[in-house]
Design an enzyme around this catalytic site. Structure first.
Site, mmCIF file in Angstrom:
data_model
loop_
_atom_site.group_PDB
_atom_site.id
_atom_site.type_symbol
_atom_site.label_atom_id
_atom_site.label_comp_id
_atom_site.label_asym_id
_atom_site.label_seq_id
_atom_site.Cartn_x
_atom_site.Cartn_y
_atom_site.Cartn_z
ATOM 1 N N ARG A 51 -3.699 -13.310 -0.363
ATOM 2 C CA ARG A 51 -4.008 -12.382 0.401
ATOM 3 C C ARG A 51 -3.555 -12.556 1.597
ATOM 4 N NH1 ARG A 51 -8.422 -14.320 1.362
ATOM 5 N NH2 ARG A 51 -8.925 -15.784 -0.205
ATOM 6 N N TYR A 103 -9.820 14.489 4.247
ATOM 7 C CA TYR A 103 -10.033 13.919 3.281
ATOM 8 C C TYR A 103 -11.194 13.747 2.055
ATOM 9 C CZ TYR A 103 -8.365 11.451 -0.661
ATOM 10 O OH TYR A 103 -7.822 11.090 -2.016
ATOM 11 N N ASP A 175 -5.449 10.214 11.021
ATOM 12 C CA ASP A 175 -4.860 10.345 9.467
ATOM 13 C C ASP A 175 -3.628 10.554 9.985
ATOM 14 O OD1 ASP A 175 -4.027 10.188 6.890
ATOM 15 O OD2 ASP A 175 -5.518 10.638 6.293
ATOM 16 N N LYS A 200 1.753 8.782 -0.418
ATOM 17 C CA LYS A 200 2.878 10.014 0.141
ATOM 18 C C LYS A 200 3.508 9.890 0.855
ATOM 19 C CE LYS A 200 -1.428 11.645 -1.411
ATOM 20 N NZ LYS A 200 -2.200 9.973 -0.774
#
Length: 393
Positions: A51, A103, A175, A200
């Site tokens: 982690r 978004y 973004d 994406k």
């Protein structure tokens, strides 16, 4: 020629992780270990628990930092995990300015989650610098940009926003999912944090969900790392490897998809069944000059407006090539319906206020032949024309 003089295309393939120094393998090893043996009681290892840090994740984080021109990268379990974690740099009482047609997932986090913790927000038309400046408050700490915006493809002047942000001691988040560092590098324009849904274009094959963040300041990087480690929404090593593999072909994929998108958008622009096409590559797009200044292309995504939801349904039912699905940026073309997909989290009145109507579709162009896509769209659109003529007669 030294590495820092290589073009972006070459940097996608050649970096410090181009081969494994132990074995010579030309693929980054996938390190599945969750924990790491420590050599002694007082020994402070580089890795102790995955982690907090993992060799495969580190390879991806270093790769995206280099490509974006930042000092530190972070890999998250999804794009929304990256965005949400970055937002948690804010504190109770802070205010964020945000792109109005952002978004839908980002809209949901801002309106339904951050608001519960006393973080205020204002949606603005980020293409209007006067409107942005007028809405900056004494407690504004972040200006959040999507450019081009999703799904109306509005273009924000990153440098202009950065100047406003710096004058008011704000951070600028961008973004960069639609453009990727192959076409646009916001940190070079002064932004503080760049965010990606690596699901994406970066990964590019519809087979992984991932998010990335890059910062250009070490102190800010330390703050973001503490949040990443504390919240734990990290990307697993197998998925890190998939993104790394996708990055190697980013340039050629995006180059072809962008070329096809420009031609296909032009075809739809002149079709009688299409009311409007939103694509920053058009000379008459309001943000085309800014796009040419701050990016190296207009990208492979555009949106277009049909008459209504019935026309959308008719088109979708007659298309054969694009998959009808959420997401974008893959090798296959993806047709999305923002009203019921990417922006379903946004109330109908908010969507319509922003121009996200029931007739709007978004297309992410893949690697198919332009001629095949053109024929497919023309035959599907012809069904809408026939139906309209029959109904009116």
């Amino acid at each position: 020629m030294v590495a820092d003089q290589w073009t972006f295309q070459t940097k996608l393939l050649h970096n410090k992780h181009k081969f494994d120094v132990t074995t010579g393998a030309v693929s980054v090893p996938i390190q599945h270990a969750s924990t790491f043996h420590q050599q002694g009681f007082d020994f402070s290892p580089k890795y102790d628990y995955s982690r907090s840090g993992n060799p495969t994740r580190e390879a991806l984080e270093e790769a995206i930092a280099e490509l974006e021109g930042g000092v530190r990268g972070f890999a998250f379990a999804s794009g929304m995990a990256a965005i949400s974690t970055a937002f948690l740099l804010l504190s109770k009482g802070d205010h964020v300015l945000i792109t109005e047609d952002v978004y839908g997932g980002t809209f949901r986090v801002v309106t339904e989650v951050l608001s519960r913790f006393g973080i205020e927000h204002t949606f603005v038309d980020m293409t209007n610098l006067h409107e942005v400046a007028s809405n900056i408050r004494p407690n504004t700490k972040v200006i959040y940009i999507e450019t081009p915006s999703n799904p109306l493809m509005k273009v924000t002047d990153i440098s202009g926003i950065v100047k406003l942000a710096k004058a008011n001691n704000c951070l600028t988040f961008v973004d960069n999912t639609f453009m990727t560092p192959a076409l646009q590098r916001p940190l070079e324009l002064g932004a503080d944090v760049v965010l990606h849904s690596a699901t994406k274009f970066l990964a590019g094959h519809s087979d992984v969900v991932a998010g990335l963040a890059v910062v250009k300041d070490e102190e800010l990087g330390n703050r973001l790392y503490k949040l990443q480690n504390a919240l734990g929404a990290v990307l697993g090593p197998q998925d890190c490897w998939l993104v790394l593999r996708g990055l190697k072909t980013l340039h050629v994929r995006l180059q072809q998809s962008q070329e096809t998108a420009a031609k296909l958008a032009g075809c739809l622009l002149n079709h009688p069944a299409v009311e409007k096409v939103y694509y920053p590559g058009f000379d008459d797009h309001p943000g085309s000059s800014i796009q040419r200044y701050q990016a190296e292309g207009a990208g492979a995504v555009f949106s277009f407006q049909l008459k209504d939801g019935k026309a959308v349904e008719k088109l979708v039912s007659n298309l054969n090539i694009p998959v009808f699905a959420v997401s974008l940026g893959a090798v296959e073309s993806i047709l999305s319906y923002p009203a019921k997909m990417s922006h379903a989290a946004m109330p109908k009145e908010e969507r319509e206020k922003r121009g996200i109507t029931d007739g709007l579709l978004r297309l992410s162009v893949g690697l198919e032949s332009f001629e095949d896509l053109k024929k497919d769209f023309l035959q599907a659109l012809s069904k809408i024309e026939i139906e309209t003529k029959t109904t009116s007669s």
